[in-house]
Design a protein around this motif. Structure first.
Motif, short mmCIF file in Angstrom:
data_model
loop_
_atom_site.label_atom_id
_atom_site.label_comp_id
_atom_site.label_asym_id
_atom_site.label_seq_id
_atom_site.Cartn_x
_atom_site.Cartn_y
_atom_site.Cartn_z
N GLN A 92 8.14 -3.49 -9.44
CA GLN A 92 7.86 -1.94 -9.48
C GLN A 92 6.66 -1.73 -8.53
O GLN A 92 5.66 -1.31 -9.19
N PHE A 93 6.76 -1.82 -7.36
CA PHE A 93 5.87 -1.35 -6.33
C PHE A 93 6.08 0.01 -6.10
O PHE A 93 7.22 0.84 -6.03
N GLY A 94 4.76 1.12 -5.98
CA GLY A 94 4.68 2.37 -5.15
C GLY A 94 4.77 2.37 -3.86
O GLY A 94 4.53 1.47 -3.25
N ALA A 95 5.29 3.41 -3.40
CA ALA A 95 5.33 3.48 -2.01
C ALA A 95 4.03 3.24 -1.25
O ALA A 95 3.91 2.66 -0.12
N GLU A 96 2.95 3.91 -1.79
CA GLU A 96 1.54 3.82 -1.16
C GLU A 96 0.96 2.48 -1.13
O GLU A 96 0.34 1.97 -0.30
N THR A 97 1.35 1.57 -2.08
CA THR A 97 0.85 0.19 -2.06
C THR A 97 1.63 -0.51 -1.43
O THR A 97 1.11 -1.64 -0.54
N LEU A 98 2.80 -0.22 -0.98
CA LEU A 98 3.77 -0.98 -0.10
C LEU A 98 3.41 -0.86 1.39
O LEU A 98 3.25 -1.81 1.97
N LYS A 99 2.74 0.46 1.66
CA LYS A 99 2.20 0.62 3.02
C LYS A 99 0.83 -0.31 3.21
O LYS A 99 0.58 -0.56 4.27
N LEU A 100 -0.07 -0.44 2.23
CA LEU A 100 -1.22 -1.51 2.43
C LEU A 100 -0.68 -2.69 2.64
O LEU A 100 -1.74 -3.30 3.32
N ILE A 101 0.51 -2.98 2.49
CA ILE A 101 0.63 -4.62 2.91
C ILE A 101 1.88 -4.57 3.97
O ILE A 101 2.43 -5.82 4.18
N GLY A 102 1.88 -3.52 4.57
CA GLY A 102 2.81 -3.45 5.68
C GLY A 102 4.31 -3.24 5.39
O GLY A 102 5.09 -3.38 6.47
N ILE A 103 4.76 -2.52 4.53
CA ILE A 103 6.32 -2.09 4.17
C ILE A 103 6.24 -0.69 3.97
O ILE A 103 5.65 0.26 3.29
N TYR A 104 7.03 -0.10 5.22
CA TYR A 104 7.08 1.55 5.28
C TYR A 104 8.51 1.94 4.99
O TYR A 104 8.87 3.02 5.40
N THR A 105 9.43 1.10 4.68
CA THR A 105 10.99 1.63 4.45
C THR A 105 11.38 1.12 2.92
O THR A 105 11.69 -0.09 2.85
N PRO A 106 10.88 2.10 2.15
CA PRO A 106 11.11 1.48 0.70
C PRO A 106 12.60 1.16 0.47
O PRO A 106 13.08 0.14 -0.48
N ASN A 107 13.73 1.95 0.92
CA ASN A 107 15.04 1.39 0.69
C ASN A 107 15.41 -0.03 1.06
O ASN A 107 16.17 -0.84 0.52
#
Length: 218
Positions: A100-115
């Motif tokens: 259950q990651f949020g999009a903003e947290t994913l950006k912090l670790i280098g992930i910019y494509t949620p799909n």
């Protein structure tokens, strides 16, 4: 010849008796006439008879009691709480995947494509590690200061701190610790920093290395 005749009589008679006992109304049985007193009872099931073995559970990242307080146990217990262990779920607030990651947290670790993230279990597992490494770096001083102490009735452990950081972010964990439980943020579903501190206490998270610049790479 006589022995054969007796056998032909006894066998059908025995079958009839057994059928009669099977069909006898259960209401006529008296439970009070039966007792387990004096019997040696063992309700534990050995691993040989368990549906899932320890090795199988570890290999396929399944949440079972076999994983205990290991890091795999920590990871899978947290995933089970977050999503039931479902890689492909999205909750009502848009949080993604098994952890259950949020999009903003994913950006912090280098992930910019949620799909792409949602449909890639390997990426999700790496994201969990990277996020834990980053949180451990942010909270390294607080872990050292507060680990082993009791706050708001909860023994503070590194795994509890990392689980709470996964829930609410490292900043809110700092506030909880430094206010000695006075600041206890809850998410939209009612799970609080304190609750995660307690629920995920005592797991072995020593394999997580603090890393300020933790990023996910495939």
């Amino acid at each position: 010849m006589i022995k054969s005749s007796v056998k032909n009589i006894v066998i059908p008679f025995s079958i009839c008796v057994l059928m009669a006992l099977a069909l006898y109304p259960s209401s006529s049985l008296n439970p009070e006439s039966y007792s387990t007193e004096g019997l040696e009872l063992n309700y534990n099931i050995s691993e040989d008879f368990a549906m899932v073995s320890k090795d199988h559970a570890v290999k396929y990242n399944m949440f079972t009691p076999y994983l205990g307080k290991s890091f795999e146990g920590f990871k899978e217990a947290l995933a089970f709480k977050e999503s039931g262990g479902d890689y492909f779920t999205v909750n009502t607030l848009g949080y993604l995947g098994k952890y259950q990651f949020g999009a903003e947290t994913l950006k912090l670790i280098g992930i910019y494509t949620p799909n792409q993230f949602l449909y890639n279990p390997e990426l999700q597992e790496k994201a969990f590690i990277a996020n834990a490494e980053r949180n451990k770096w942010v909270l390294r001083k607080d872990i050292k200061r507060f680990e082993g102490k009791h706050i708001s009735g909860v023994k503070i452990t590194e795994s509890g701190i990392l689980a709470a950081a996964h829930l609410a972010g490292p900043g809110n964990v700092k506030k909880f610790l430094r206010s000695y439980g006075g600041h206890n943020l809850s998410d939209a579903y009612g799970s609080s920093v304190r609750y995660y501190m307690k629920k995920f206490s005592g797991y072995d998270t020593s394999m997580i290395a603090p890393d300020k610049k933790a990023r996910v790479t495939l």
